[in-house]
Design a protein around this motif. Sequence first.
Motif, PDB file in Angstrom:
ATOM      1  N   ARG A   1     -31.356   0.000 -24.968  1.00  0.00           N
ATOM      2  CA  ARG A   1     -32.524  -0.577 -24.305  1.00  0.00           C
ATOM      3  C   ARG A   1     -32.441  -0.411 -22.779  1.00  0.00           C
ATOM      4  NH1 ARG A   1     -32.484  -6.267 -27.423  1.00  0.00           N
ATOM      5  NH2 ARG A   1     -30.269  -5.788 -27.426  1.00  0.00           N
TER       6      ARG A   1
ATOM      7  N   ASN B   1     -34.590   0.107 -20.709  1.00  0.00           N
ATOM      8  CA  ASN B   1     -35.657  -0.510 -19.930  1.00  0.00           C
ATOM      9  C   ASN B   1     -35.355  -1.958 -19.572  1.00  0.00           C
ATOM     10  OD1 ASN B   1     -35.784  -1.105 -22.663  1.00  0.00           O
ATOM     11  ND2 ASN B   1     -37.963  -1.631 -22.581  1.00  0.00           N
ATOM     12  N   GLU B   2     -34.287  -2.540 -20.117  1.00  0.00           N
ATOM     13  CA  GLU B   2     -33.918  -3.908 -19.806  1.00  0.00           C
ATOM     14  C   GLU B   2     -32.830  -3.915 -18.727  1.00  0.00           C
ATOM     15  OE1 GLU B   2     -34.643  -5.592 -24.350  1.00  0.00           O
ATOM     16  OE2 GLU B   2     -32.821  -6.133 -23.232  1.00  0.00           O
ATOM     17  N   TRP B   3     -33.028  -4.754 -17.731  1.00  0.00           N
ATOM     18  CA  TRP B   3     -32.101  -4.755 -16.596  1.00  0.00           C
ATOM     19  C   TRP B   3     -30.718  -5.294 -16.960  1.00  0.00           C
ATOM     20  CZ3 TRP B   3     -29.827  -9.232 -14.820  1.00  0.00           C
ATOM     21  CH2 TRP B   3     -30.397 -10.452 -15.266  1.00  0.00           C
ATOM     22  N   LYS B   4     -30.649  -6.095 -18.033  1.00  0.00           N
ATOM     23  CA  LYS B   4     -29.351  -6.633 -18.416  1.00  0.00           C
ATOM     24  C   LYS B   4     -28.454  -5.577 -19.044  1.00  0.00           C
ATOM     25  CE  LYS B   4     -30.879 -11.404 -19.227  1.00  0.00           C
ATOM     26  NZ  LYS B   4     -30.955 -12.505 -20.205  1.00  0.00           N
ATOM     27  N   ARG B   5     -29.053  -4.524 -19.591  1.00  0.00           N
ATOM     28  CA  ARG B   5     -28.269  -3.532 -20.319  1.00  0.00           C
ATOM     29  C   ARG B   5     -27.948  -2.300 -19.487  1.00  0.00           C
ATOM     30  NH1 ARG B   5     -28.743  -4.746 -25.777  1.00  0.00           N
ATOM     31  NH2 ARG B   5     -26.982  -3.312 -25.987  1.00  0.00           N
ATOM     32  N   SER B   6     -28.758  -2.016 -18.474  1.00  0.00           N
ATOM     33  CA  SER B   6     -28.551  -0.819 -17.652  1.00  0.00           C
ATOM     34  C   SER B   6     -28.726  -1.178 -16.190  1.00  0.00           C
ATOM     35  CB  SER B   6     -29.545   0.287 -18.035  1.00  0.00           C
ATOM     36  OG  SER B   6     -30.870  -0.137 -17.750  1.00  0.00           O
TER      37      SER B   6
ATOM     38  N   ARG C   1     -24.362  -1.464 -17.683  1.00  0.00           N
ATOM     39  CA  ARG C   1     -24.685  -1.971 -16.362  1.00  0.00           C
ATOM     40  C   ARG C   1     -23.465  -2.082 -15.449  1.00  0.00           C
ATOM     41  NH1 ARG C   1     -28.622  -4.574 -13.675  1.00  0.00           N
ATOM     42  NH2 ARG C   1     -28.003  -6.112 -12.101  1.00  0.00           N
TER      43      ARG C   1
END
Length: 1756
Positions: free
Chosen positions: A17, A19-24, A59
Amino acid sequence: MAEAWQHPFLNVFRYFRVNEWKRSSKEGDVAVVMDKTLKGSVYLIRGSVSANNYLQLPRTSTQSLGLTGRYLYVLFRPLPAKRFVIHLDVTTQDSQVIRVSFSNFFKEFKSSATWLQFPFVFETRTPRRVLAGMAPPGACWTFLQLDLHDILLIYLSRCYGHLKSVKLCANLLVKNLYTSDLNFDPGITVSKAQGAKLPIIPVPREMAFPVPKGESWHDHYIHIRFPSDSPQATSELVWTNSSSPAAVILESVPQLPAHQVTLSKPLQYRMSPAIQMPRPQTSCPALSAPRVLSEASQSCQHSEGSCPADLSVCSRDSSAWVEASAVHTVVRDSQRLTHKSTGMPVALEDTGSHKHFLPDPVLRLKRIIGFGGHSTKWALWTKDGAAVVYPCHAVIVVLHISTGEQRFFLGHTDKVSALALDRNSLLLASAQVQPPSVVRLWDFPSGRCLSLFRSPMYAVCSLSFSSSGALLCGVGRDHQGRTVVVAWGTEQVSLGGEVVALSKVHADFDVQTFRVSLLDETRMASCGQGSIRLWRLRGRTLRSCPVDLGEHCGLEFSDLAFAQALDSCQVPSIPTLYVCSRNGHILEVDPQRMAVRCTHHLLPTGDPGPGITINSLSVSLTACAVGCEDGYLRLWPLDFSSVLLEAEHEGPISSVCISPNGLCVLSTTSSSHLGFLDIPSREYTVLACSHMAPVLALSTEQSRGQLATVSMDHTVRIWDLATLRQLYDFTSCDEAPCAITFHPTWPAVFCGFRRGAIRAFSLESTGVLVEHTCVPQPKGPWCHQGAIIDLLVTPDGNFLFSSCCQGSLVQYSCSNSQCHVLRVAANVVFQDAQPHPNTLAVSRDSRLLAFVGPSKCTVTVMDSASLNELLRVSIGTLDSLDSAVAICFGPTSPGHLLVSTSSNKVMVLDAVSGRTVREVSLGTVGHWHVLPSLCSCSSSSCGGCSYTEEGRPAGYLLPTTGCIPRMFCCSCLVSALWLAPPLLSTRMPLFCWRPLTGLLRSGNTQHSLTPAARCTSVTQSLCMLWPSPLTSSRSSVWGMPSSCGMSWPPLRAFQGPPQPMMPDSWRMLHLRPGDSLCSRYPCHPTYPPSQIPTSGHLRALMNISCPPAGGEQLRLKTVVGYSGNGRANMVWRPDTGFFAYTCGRLVVVEDLHSGAQQHWLGHPEEISTLALSHNAQVLASASCCGSDAALCQIRLWDVPGCLCQQLISHHDSAVQALAFSPDDTFLVTLGDYRDLTLALWSMATYELVSANRLPEPMHGVAFNPWDAGELICVGPGAITFWFLQQHGADISLQVHQEPVPEEMGLAELTSLCYGAARLLYCGSSTGQVCVWDTGAGRCFLVWEADDGEIGLLVCSGSRLVSGSNTRRLRLWAVGAVPELQYKGSSARSTSVFMERELTLDGAIVSASFDSGMDMGVVGTTAGTLWYISWTEGTSTRLISGHRSKVNEVVFSPDESYCATCGEDGSVRVWSLASMELVVQFQVLNQSCLCLAWSPPSCGHPEQQQVVAGYSDGTLRVFSISRTAMELKMHPHRSALTAIAFSTDGQTILSGDKDGLVAVSRPRVGMTFRVLRDHQGAPISVIQSTYKEYVDLGVEGEDLWLAVSEDQRVSVWASNWPENHCKLLDWLSFPVPAALETSGLLPPSLATFCPWDLALLVYVGFGTHEEVAFYSLRQKQVVEKIMLPSCAMSLSLSPGAHLMAVGFSECTLSMVDCTLGTTQEFAGHDDVVHLCRFTPSGRLLFTVAHSEILVWEVLSP
């Protein structure tokens, strides 16, 4: 086999994912865009710096993807004409993380144990590469297939484990990432694979690129498989474009054979059977051809030769060895030699040219007036006691006492720092201060220099000979501040041999004095702070052992001496040692037992108090002489039972020395006096004295044989020309004289002063004849307003002329003693930025007056009687770059006018017609300098004015800004010359020269007097010759208080030659107030012409009035805060304790032990950076340019004197870095990204040596500490080497650049520091540190030091400190790095490991550590200075301040604490006594806008509270004793802007941005009343006080007011316990219509008058800038005080009738409301938006943004 959930393939972007800031992690310019080719959404990653624009999975580095698929598929498209980087972190089966990188930035394959770099090269099918490395315009979507298993196996022989992380960096488009164990082929469809029955797996549908029907996949896309299926391996990916469509080729190593496998027509793969290995390198690789930048010299030549070691010496002056320390250019016929001290032999074109190092025989030094220069402690007796030896700047003087004759030792090119004379007076040793220090050995009887050698010390502070002269010992410090003791063998020098370095010892203890025993040459003794040590030399080993001091171990020992012994007596091998201390103790040390035998505590006569401070002692057979700090020379018997003799001196005694016969005591003082006391007769004789500061001007009077000098030490001295003895001296209280001239017929002297005053003194009546000041006189016109530049009396004595730095010319009548002003001409004399004294000239017949002006390119000739202009000659028409500098009339013909020009020419003009008679160019003999003075010989011995055959004037003397022509005697600039004869030159000592007239008449140009090269060490600058308030020790900067009063004592005359005086009466006369003539007048601030403000700003500054002497109402006491937005703006020198940092425009020098501060003012804008010279004598500070400064100011401060000694400017935006050369000869300044300039300055002359335009911004600069001719800059993608090349006096820079290692990618180098020899550490924007071998010009090691940009590196020994914008400070062990530089590419970063790590409160911007890197001081962007102890692993806050704007300052009722609040949401409580932070309350994501302290009536003192208002409409109550929040309320919907307690402390009044006033009770936590009278305009002030008056017409106990920004004021009376509140008065002040619509209004402020609560004081914007006093009784304004501009802040003192007003011009006004006087003060660098007196009125706090200044209010 992959995990089941990853089979058959894994969509990485979808699964994790992205598009999610927590994952990338997406940094920089990363966006989702629509791609027309793929007909879908893709990620666009772009940016100028790839490392700052990327997409990363996962991340953080602590996480792992854990993807085990063998193949990684990257679907991407490189952006045209851009570079991109792909980083893959792959974990092996043994848990080793390997970084695999692909980029078109890399030029070749590189590998290490943890890193593989593969170049991605784009090629076109052309004969040569076009835009190699850059993606071509036709770049297509690429299907990159990476076999991670084979990559690790082939290149590192490791087994693949899993994929840990992926980082895609700009510039590229990326669709997706996939992992799989299957080998997909994107060019084969499913149907084709099944029909052909090929063992090929087509790509899944979601991985496929869209292909138009009927067309081939390879016509639109690129497939790269790496490594290929072939057994041959490749290490380079080449994208080859032959035509459209394109093709990609995997290209092998060029020198290896290629094997091709054809898969399709447009696509070819070329494989290589071998791995590319690094090419073998030689041990000393040659540097690549230097890439020279614009405006850099390309004609620099290098001379080869090895640099001598530290202890190497060179015996005797040789033609192949040029003595160190000065730039010396000699031109004779076709032979030219140029040399700057490098320690290298210099090849001469002609071996006979060495004779030209001898001075030209035009002048011969005759006499010197002066003593000292660097130190006043060196004065020695000769063996027979008939002469004394002492230094005077760069000259060593031997003075014969009986005859007064002087003999000189010439050769030093800087001040002499130490002297030593052997017991037989055969060998003389001397050292000079210029580091590295040079030592000379002289044959004392003949004055011949026997040997010249460079000492291993940075500066030599002491020398000592053995009795036979065979051993010389020296003490000094190295460049790291460590004490160094060196022993040299000198016994062969007098026989033609060499000096032998026997031993060198580094000591960790202090050594003040070092002596060799008189009886045993192998034994020595030393003393210093807390130590007395005995030394012994055995062979070539020098060892020491301490003396057991017992209870005296804490004393500071200043001097020592061995006991004398008769030659016929048998004495022990080591005589008794006498050691003195600074608290009055004298210790007798037994060297045999190494213990203290007895102690004597010396006390002043008749004073049983503390002991006297002893600076020096000397021992004879029967007595001991001590020199004391109180100015007394005392002679004691050896049992120290009583004082035998006392002689009082003017200043502290520096040294004493008993003559060999024991009958005389030689003494020196810190006030530059030298004399001796004859013990039998008790007579004291003065041998030499001098000014204490640079001499500014001189004048001679031939008929009386007198010489007058004025100096920056505020004295005027009259000397006898025959004996050069002082006749009179005058002392000024607070103003330095700057010009002087004798009257030709009267016994009078005229003196001009800095503030425009001119006084005439009678030498007969010893009184003031006349005085003209800088203000209008009752019976005279307005005279000068600036410093007097020149004074001149016509030869007939009828007129006096004076000129000032403001361009005014004044004519006085000298027909009588009143000297009335006849005429004043304004703006006629050129207002030079560096004025010179020879700007006025008068002809010998007194008819013509000439001067430079009104512009620098014109010379004007006037009638001296009427001041009618007769002629104006333009110098600039002859040469567009030429300007006049100095002028004088010819000695015989009044029709000839000589003009020296800035282009190093002397023009002889016809004073009637203006035509050029002759033009003498001095440019044919090298690079000469501007002539600041001209003088013509008028004596018969010179025969008037004659010219040589070559056209040179033979009767004119042409001085330079350097030393006397070709004679290295002055160690500073020559400021004035006078051809009397004898010829006099001056700077600080006076040099008397005897011209050899026969040679002056000669037509041979080889003997004509010509300028010499500039001296390398300059004690003062031209700017200091004519001082302004910027350079005065008694004046303040930009409107700060300055003493304007002056008192002059009557003249003190010596009747005839000075007579010996008795010791009890020996003293210099001091200034007594009762003997003075006082003249007080307002002074007008003078500005250096380079900093003249614009007309609008000048009008504002002209309102600044300086307080009278002793009448200053404010004194800056403390600065709270540190400028965290600077860089390298803090310096700390552990060995000296010097600690300085910047706060706005101020340089704050603080004592870390006591907390006492000094404040150096002068910068017009905020200071950006600091640099301290290596000898800790000069501090450089740079400020930005602004509205008040067109160029950046760089100020050079004299650290011991705490004065600004020079101001230089060149950069036009900001200075980013400063650095001194290792020998402090040069200063380099680096401009920021807008300025793009690197400037090199000479510290000898403060002139710009070289200015180079940079092609791109540079982030840091540093000199090579082992080579002063090399400096390095770091910037984007490259490291730049600058090499200083010297051609005569010209210095140019040759440039060479080396790119950063490819493993660093596109990182920018952001910081640098030197480590061990030849090692340079550089930090990058990506957190990497690379290590360079500067000798080879290559980088051999890179490691990851941080996650963010490394902005600071500090290295010493085997430790390195790095600081980054991630707030981390890390300590690295780099002891193994020097060994890695010889391993080349095999060097591994595993040898570097991190010892400790600290996290601070902001990005690291400055740091200083001790030599062992155990402790240091670090500054952060949060405005905090931290003390760092690596040993304990702790960080302690030293200096702290708000990081954003401070909104309010309040005080506790007992003034023990104060509290501040700021935009950063913090409330900080400080101790008012020490201004140390006590407690801090922090509210996140809010701004604290207002603050109030509970009144004393609210309860017990221990229950003190502060209430703060925040931007979210809340108020919070904090308990000081409990350090906790007690209450939070939300009475407002908008931000609180004002808050106050009621007088009983039970009610809180708060106002908000909407104009509402809320009344709340904190005890119950509720708001019970809201007042809407001011609704619509923000509340700016709420104040509550007691209602002391009952006649105001309303009831209530409290009187409070509210002020809104619409200039309305409401006054209320209230009784809050009864919920009673009534409006008492309503005031509305009109707003001018012009600004009513613009909204640009200053704040509306009002307060109750503390000395009359029935008065309300208001300030705002109205028709006039004024303060209005409104009476609540009379209901009208009763008084107004005019202001120079709109007030931004206001405060009234409760202790006195004083009012403080802050302005937007960064100034502060202190108004005495009783006297109606105003004093102006400066110091802030922003709008003074806050002023607050303490409750007692003793202190005043002023705030400009985050800068807090604490002023002490002085009683009037």
